[in-house]
Design a protein around this motif. Sequence first.
Motif, PDB file in Angstrom:
ATOM      1  N   GLY A   1      -3.066   5.350  -1.269  1.00  0.00           N
ATOM      2  CA  GLY A   1      -3.417   4.201  -0.408  1.00  0.00           C
ATOM      3  C   GLY A   1      -4.923   3.926  -0.391  1.00  0.00           C
ATOM      4  O   GLY A   1      -5.359   2.769  -0.527  1.00  0.00           O
TER       5      GLY A   1
ATOM      6  N   TYR B   1       0.849  -1.199   0.000  1.00  0.00           N
ATOM      7  CA  TYR B   1       0.000   0.000   0.000  1.00  0.00           C
ATOM      8  C   TYR B   1       0.881   1.244   0.000  1.00  0.00           C
ATOM      9  O   TYR B   1       1.912   1.289   0.656  1.00  0.00           O
ATOM     10  CB  TYR B   1      -0.922   0.032   1.228  1.00  0.00           C
ATOM     11  CG  TYR B   1      -2.036  -0.984   1.151  1.00  0.00           C
ATOM     12  CD1 TYR B   1      -2.941  -0.956   0.096  1.00  0.00           C
ATOM     13  CD2 TYR B   1      -2.180  -1.967   2.113  1.00  0.00           C
ATOM     14  CE1 TYR B   1      -3.953  -1.897   0.003  1.00  0.00           C
ATOM     15  CE2 TYR B   1      -3.198  -2.914   2.038  1.00  0.00           C
ATOM     16  CZ  TYR B   1      -4.081  -2.865   0.976  1.00  0.00           C
ATOM     17  OH  TYR B   1      -5.076  -3.786   0.881  1.00  0.00           O
TER      18      TYR B   1
ATOM     19  N   ALA C   1      -4.147   3.648   4.327  1.00  0.00           N
ATOM     20  CA  ALA C   1      -4.962   2.559   3.769  1.00  0.00           C
ATOM     21  C   ALA C   1      -5.674   1.796   4.891  1.00  0.00           C
ATOM     22  O   ALA C   1      -6.841   1.414   4.749  1.00  0.00           O
ATOM     23  CB  ALA C   1      -4.075   1.606   2.973  1.00  0.00           C
TER      24      ALA C   1
END
Length: 210
Positions: free
Chosen positions: A56, A23, A28
Motif C-alpha cells: 500500500g 490500494y 496507504a
Amino acid sequence: MSRRWKAERRRDPYRRMARRRGYRSRAAFKLKEMDKRFGLFKGARVVLDLGAAPGGWLQVASEAVGKRGLVIGVDLKPIRPLGLENVRTVVGDVDEEATMEEVKRLLPGPVDVLLSDLSPQISGAWDLDQFRQIELARAALRFAERFLSPDGWVVLKLFQGVDFQDFLRELRERLGFVKVFKPKASRKGSSEVYIVGRYLRRGKEAGDES
Ligand SMILES: C[S@@+](CC[C@H](N)C(=O)[O-])C[C@H]1O[C@@H](n2cnc3c(N)ncnc32)[C@H](O)[C@@H]1O
C-alpha cells in the motif's frame, strides 16, 4: 479470528476505501495523511520503504514521485508485482547486511524519504513486541545513516509503551526535527504512532561515549 474482530473489519471505512481505490492495504491512508501534513514527497525522487508488503505504501509513494522517481520496497515476504514501473522490491531481512547491499545496488543516489512501517509478528507478550518494534526502528535508522540525503525525511512506526519515551529522547538527539503523529487511519485503541523526522545527524549513536 473472533466474530467481533471480523465484524469490525467489515465496518472499517479505510479498509473499504482501500479496496475501492485499488490500494493493497488500508495503511496507504496513513501515509497519505502524513504526506498531507508534512509534505514528505515534495520534490522527492527516491523513496526507500522498509517493511513494504503487501504494498500500500509503495503504491502511494509511486504516485507521489511519478515516472521520474524510484521507490524501493523491502520486506521479508515477497511483494506480489504491482505493475508500477518506478517500483523495485527486495526480499530480505532489514537486520542483514546482504539486504543493505542489495538496496545499495538498486539506489541511483541518496534517499529523499525513508519509510518504515516495519512491525514484528505480534506475539502478545507486550514488552517483547515493543522491544522488537524499537529494534526494527533502529534497523531502519541504520539504513537512514547510510543512504538518507542530508535533508531527507524519516518515518518510523512505533508502539507507545514502556521504552517509548527513552527512544523518543534518543531520536530527538539524532534528528533536527521530530514529531509524533497518530494518523486517523490508525486503528482505534492501537498504541501505534509514527515518528516523522528530518535532518539526521550522522556519526555516533546517542548515548555512545566512545
Ligand atoms: C504493517 S506491514 C507493512 C504494510 C505496508 N506499509 C503496506 O502499506 O502495505 C509490516 C511489514 O514488516 C515486515 N517485516 C517485519 N520484520 C521485518 C524484517 N526484519 N525485515 C523486513 N521486513 C520485515 C513484515 O513482513 C510486514 O510485511
